[in-house]
Design a protein around this motif. Structure first.
Motif, PDB file in Angstrom:
ATOM      1  N   ILE A  85       0.861  -1.184   0.000  1.00 20.45           N
ATOM      2  CA  ILE A  85       0.000   0.000   0.000  1.00 20.45           C
ATOM      3  C   ILE A  85       0.898   1.235   0.000  1.00 20.45           C
ATOM      4  CG2 ILE A  85      -1.996  -1.055   1.121  1.00 20.45           C
ATOM      5  CD1 ILE A  85      -1.097   0.130   3.784  1.00 20.45           C
ATOM      6  N   THR A  86       0.400   2.317  -0.617  1.00 23.77           N
ATOM      7  CA  THR A  86       1.180   3.556  -0.606  1.00 23.77           C
ATOM      8  C   THR A  86       1.125   4.214   0.764  1.00 23.77           C
ATOM      9  OG1 THR A  86      -0.707   4.853  -1.392  1.00 23.77           O
ATOM     10  CG2 THR A  86       0.835   4.002  -3.064  1.00 23.77           C
ATOM     11  N   HIS A  87       0.034   3.984   1.506  1.00 20.35           N
ATOM     12  CA  HIS A  87      -0.078   4.452   2.889  1.00 20.35           C
ATOM     13  C   HIS A  87      -1.352   3.888   3.495  1.00 20.35           C
ATOM     14  CE1 HIS A  87      -2.377   7.403   0.622  1.00 20.35           C
ATOM     15  NE2 HIS A  87      -2.857   7.952   1.715  1.00 20.35           N
ATOM     16  N   GLU A  88      -1.539   4.155   4.783  1.00 20.00           N
ATOM     17  CA  GLU A  88      -2.536   3.448   5.570  1.00 20.00           C
ATOM     18  C   GLU A  88      -3.890   4.152   5.658  1.00 20.00           C
ATOM     19  OE1 GLU A  88       0.313   4.721   6.401  1.00 20.00           O
ATOM     20  OE2 GLU A  88       0.298   5.772   8.326  1.00 20.00           O
ATOM     21  N   HIS A  89      -4.143   5.171   4.822  1.00 23.27           N
ATOM     22  CA  HIS A  89      -5.447   5.837   4.901  1.00 23.27           C
ATOM     23  C   HIS A  89      -6.562   4.945   4.367  1.00 23.27           C
ATOM     24  CE1 HIS A  89      -3.563  10.126   5.160  1.00 23.27           C
ATOM     25  NE2 HIS A  89      -3.616   9.506   6.325  1.00 23.27           N
ATOM     26  N   LEU A  90      -7.792   5.254   4.811  1.00 26.22           N
ATOM     27  CA  LEU A  90      -8.922   4.354   4.580  1.00 26.22           C
ATOM     28  C   LEU A  90      -9.195   4.060   3.109  1.00 26.22           C
ATOM     29  CD1 LEU A  90     -12.269   6.312   5.326  1.00 26.22           C
ATOM     30  CD2 LEU A  90     -10.152   7.370   4.558  1.00 26.22           C
ATOM     31  N   ASP A  91      -8.884   5.013   2.223  1.00 29.94           N
ATOM     32  CA  ASP A  91      -9.211   4.833   0.810  1.00 29.94           C
ATOM     33  C   ASP A  91      -8.105   4.110   0.035  1.00 29.94           C
ATOM     34  OD1 ASP A  91      -7.868   7.201   1.534  1.00 29.94           O
ATOM     35  OD2 ASP A  91      -8.224   8.085  -0.424  1.00 29.94           O
ATOM     36  N   HIS A  92      -7.187   3.454   0.774  1.00 29.89           N
ATOM     37  CA  HIS A  92      -6.092   2.707   0.135  1.00 29.89           C
ATOM     38  C   HIS A  92      -5.951   1.289   0.676  1.00 29.89           C
ATOM     39  CE1 HIS A  92      -4.365   6.365  -1.796  1.00 29.89           C
ATOM     40  NE2 HIS A  92      -5.104   6.914  -0.847  1.00 29.89           N
ATOM     41  N   VAL A  93      -6.770   0.937   1.659  1.00 31.44           N
ATOM     42  CA  VAL A  93      -6.478  -0.293   2.413  1.00 31.44           C
ATOM     43  C   VAL A  93      -7.630  -1.284   2.515  1.00 31.44           C
ATOM     44  CG1 VAL A  93      -4.835   0.996   3.823  1.00 31.44           C
ATOM     45  CG2 VAL A  93      -7.158   0.655   4.672  1.00 31.44           C
ATOM     46  N   MET A  94      -8.810  -0.942   2.018  1.00 27.80           N
ATOM     47  CA  MET A  94      -9.967  -1.767   2.379  1.00 27.80           C
ATOM     48  C   MET A  94      -9.884  -3.196   1.831  1.00 27.80           C
ATOM     49  SD  MET A  94     -11.575  -0.234   4.577  1.00 27.80           S
ATOM     50  CE  MET A  94     -11.656   1.422   5.268  1.00 27.80           C
ATOM     51  N   ALA A 139      -5.260 -15.739   3.084  1.00 25.71           N
ATOM     52  CA  ALA A 139      -4.878 -15.939   1.686  1.00 25.71           C
ATOM     53  C   ALA A 139      -4.029 -14.791   1.142  1.00 25.71           C
ATOM     54  CB  ALA A 139      -6.129 -16.111   0.826  1.00 25.71           C
ATOM     55  N   ILE A 140      -3.899 -13.693   1.895  1.00 26.44           N
ATOM     56  CA  ILE A 140      -3.084 -12.570   1.410  1.00 26.44           C
ATOM     57  C   ILE A 140      -1.915 -12.238   2.337  1.00 26.44           C
ATOM     58  CG2 ILE A 140      -5.018 -11.545   0.142  1.00 26.44           C
ATOM     59  CD1 ILE A 140      -5.041  -9.340   2.377  1.00 26.44           C
ATOM     60  N   ALA A 141      -1.927 -12.784   3.550  1.00 27.77           N
ATOM     61  CA  ALA A 141      -0.941 -12.368   4.564  1.00 27.77           C
ATOM     62  C   ALA A 141       0.495 -12.574   4.084  1.00 27.77           C
ATOM     63  CB  ALA A 141      -1.183 -13.109   5.869  1.00 27.77           C
ATOM     64  N   ALA A 142       0.759 -13.718   3.442  1.00 28.21           N
ATOM     65  CA  ALA A 142       2.139 -14.030   3.041  1.00 28.21           C
ATOM     66  C   ALA A 142       2.644 -13.072   1.961  1.00 28.21           C
ATOM     67  CB  ALA A 142       2.218 -15.468   2.536  1.00 28.21           C
ATOM     68  N   GLN A 143       1.719 -12.451   1.236  1.00 33.25           N
ATOM     69  CA  GLN A 143       2.116 -11.547   0.151  1.00 33.25           C
ATOM     70  C   GLN A 143       2.358 -10.121   0.640  1.00 33.25           C
ATOM     71  OE1 GLN A 143      -0.005 -14.210   0.031  1.00 33.25           O
ATOM     72  NE2 GLN A 143      -1.356 -13.840  -1.693  1.00 33.25           N
ATOM     73  N   LEU A 144       1.904  -9.786   1.840  1.00 38.47           N
ATOM     74  CA  LEU A 144       1.941  -8.391   2.288  1.00 38.47           C
ATOM     75  C   LEU A 144       3.363  -7.915   2.522  1.00 38.47           C
ATOM     76  CD1 LEU A 144      -1.065  -8.338   4.794  1.00 38.47           C
ATOM     77  CD2 LEU A 144      -0.958  -7.285   2.516  1.00 38.47           C
ATOM     78  N   ARG A 145       3.675  -6.750   1.976  1.00 35.18           N
ATOM     79  CA  ARG A 145       4.946  -6.065   2.208  1.00 35.18           C
ATOM     80  C   ARG A 145       4.581  -4.693   2.760  1.00 35.18           C
ATOM     81  NH1 ARG A 145       5.681 -10.499   0.787  1.00 35.18           N
ATOM     82  NH2 ARG A 145       7.147 -11.368  -0.737  1.00 35.18           N
ATOM     83  N   LEU A 146       4.456  -4.613   4.087  1.00 39.10           N
ATOM     84  CA  LEU A 146       4.007  -3.381   4.734  1.00 39.10           C
ATOM     85  C   LEU A 146       5.065  -2.893   5.709  1.00 39.10           C
ATOM     86  CD1 LEU A 146       0.330  -4.398   5.702  1.00 39.10           C
ATOM     87  CD2 LEU A 146       1.115  -3.286   3.589  1.00 39.10           C
ATOM     88  N   THR A 147       5.151  -1.573   5.871  1.00 38.74           N
ATOM     89  CA  THR A 147       6.011  -1.023   6.912  1.00 38.74           C
ATOM     90  C   THR A 147       5.257  -1.087   8.242  1.00 38.74           C
ATOM     91  OG1 THR A 147       5.213   1.255   6.744  1.00 38.74           O
ATOM     92  CG2 THR A 147       6.966   0.590   5.210  1.00 38.74           C
ATOM     93  N   GLN A 148       5.982  -0.878   9.336  1.00 35.62           N
ATOM     94  CA  GLN A 148       5.336  -0.924  10.650  1.00 35.62           C
ATOM     95  C   GLN A 148       4.279   0.184  10.771  1.00 35.62           C
ATOM     96  OE1 GLN A 148       6.060  -3.458  12.949  1.00 35.62           O
ATOM     97  NE2 GLN A 148       4.122  -2.703  13.765  1.00 35.62           N
ATOM     98  N   SER A 149       4.579   1.387  10.252  1.00 37.18           N
ATOM     99  CA  SER A 149       3.597   2.482  10.323  1.00 37.18           C
ATOM    100  C   SER A 149       2.329   2.116   9.569  1.00 37.18           C
ATOM    101  CB  SER A 149       4.171   3.769   9.726  1.00 37.18           C
ATOM    102  OG  SER A 149       5.258   4.227  10.474  1.00 37.18           O
ATOM    103  N   GLN A 150       2.493   1.454   8.424  1.00 38.27           N
ATOM    104  CA  GLN A 150       1.317   1.052   7.641  1.00 38.27           C
ATOM    105  C   GLN A 150       0.508   0.010   8.399  1.00 38.27           C
ATOM    106  OE1 GLN A 150       3.131  -0.180   3.931  1.00 38.27           O
ATOM    107  NE2 GLN A 150       3.031   1.896   3.076  1.00 38.27           N
ATOM    108  N   LEU A 151       1.188  -0.999   8.928  1.00 41.98           N
ATOM    109  CA  LEU A 151       0.485  -2.056   9.657  1.00 41.98           C
ATOM    110  C   LEU A 151      -0.235  -1.484  10.879  1.00 41.98           C
ATOM    111  CD1 LEU A 151      -0.112  -5.103   9.851  1.00 41.98           C
ATOM    112  CD2 LEU A 151       1.975  -5.347  11.211  1.00 41.98           C
TER     113      LEU A 151
END
Ligand SMILES: [Zn+2]
Ligand SMILES: [Zn+2]
Length: 324
Positions: free
Chosen positions: A137-146, A156-168
């Motif tokens: 995700i480009t950032h953690e705002h509501l219109d980018h993460v749903m 089914a998606i957890a293994a693919q996630l590449r998120l920073t700590q701030s995003q998570l």
């Protein structure tokens, strides 16, 4: 005479407030080094051409309208269409999804029911995430993460996630009941405080300012096209063209926007200068509907994700029960 002076003071204060809260989005005059394109290129310079991404796809999941001056201070040209999108970087080792857009409920709340939502496009985003090599995700705002925080199959998606700590850290408030699926909550986060190669032809770097977890993603394709995904550093390309960021009053409506405004202003100035220096670089803001559709028109983006048909369950060997 006194009343005239008083009126003058009131007008001056009102004018100053209007300028400060509505009309001013000015950037510094220089921000050298903010986007080190040479460093991004160097990180993928040795990637074999046959491993690079082949194309960049987009899903227009939703749209709503808002006045241009809400996105670009001082631009009073009228209403603009804001798109809510997801991108798919198609590559030989699997796709990288960038952003999870909005679901129907979020768009309805954000737009007071006036937005348009494409359920089929959203479903393709959900499916593509389960089939991707990476989801970012480009950032953690509501219109980018749903499509991530509210994905019906977090496992089914957890293994693919590449998120920073701030995003998570920003995801639980958007998850059903305020609680992330344990598979997502337990992922290992990535540190991209310096430019970091994510995959062949793909580099990401933290750009806090618009949000603590805002990042930029650089992509180089086999056709030697280069992209820079900038999330919401600018909502509309007009901000970069005019070197004018969002007006300050936006923070009264959306308190989570631009916690570090000076950083955003520097980034916008740097993107303006980068665009001048590198006219072939495709800068991709997340919401500029007209500009993004122009990129579809020019072939820089291809509309609609590539999604494999859902695997049909293997036959169990038992015949279905006969109808009574
Ligand atoms: Zn944002
Ligand atoms: Zn946004």
């Amino acid at each position: 005479m006194k009343w005239l002076i008083g009126l003058g003071v009131v007008v001056a204060i009102a004018g100053g407030a209007f300028w400060y809260f509505v009309a001013d989005g000015a950037t510094p005059t220089q921000a050298d080094g903010e986007f080190d394109i040479a460093a991004y290129r160097a990180l993928v310079a040795n990637d074999a051409p046959e491993t690079l991404p082949q194309e960049v796809r987009v899903e227009f999941v939703g749209e709503s309208a808002a006045p241009s001056f809400a996105a670009v201070a001082g631009d009073f040209s009228g209403d603009k269409t804001f798109a809510y999108v997801s991108f798919q970087i198609v590559a030989p080792d699997g796709a990288t999804i960038i952003d999870g857009a909005v679901d129907a409920e979020t768009l309805s709340v954000m737009s007071d029911g006036s937005g348009a939502f494409d359920a089929a496009a959203y479903q393709r985003v959900l499916d593509a995430e389960t089939q991707a090599a990476r989801v970012m995700i480009t950032h953690e705002h509501l219109d980018h993460v749903m499509a991530i925080a509210r994905h019906p199959q977090p496992a089914a998606i957890a293994a693919q996630l590449r998120l920073t700590q701030s995003q998570l850290d920003g995801l639980p408030e958007h998850a059903p009941g305020g609680v992330l699926g344990p598979e997502i909550a337990g992922i290992t986060t990535i540190d991209i405080s310096a430019p970091t190669r994510i995959a062949p032809g793909i580099v990401a770097v933290a750009k806090p300012g618009h949000a603590p977890g805002e990042i930029a993603i650089y992509v180089r394709t086999t056709s030697e096209r280069e992209y820079l995904f900038i999330g919401d550093i600018a909502w509309l390309m007009g901000a970069i063209e005019r070197t004018s960021s969002r007006p300050r009053f936006i923070r009264f409506i959306m308190p989570g926007v631009d916690p570090d405004r000076p950083a955003v202003l520097r980034q916008i100035r740097a993107l303006h200068d980068l665009r001048t220096a590198e006219p072939d670089l495709v800068i991709v803001p997340a919401h500029d509907d007209e500009y993004l559709r122009g990129l579809v028109g020019s072939g820089a983006l291809i509309e609609q994700f590539v999604v494999r048909a859902a695997e049909t369950p293997a036959p169990s060997g038992e015949s279905p029960p006969a109808s009574p």
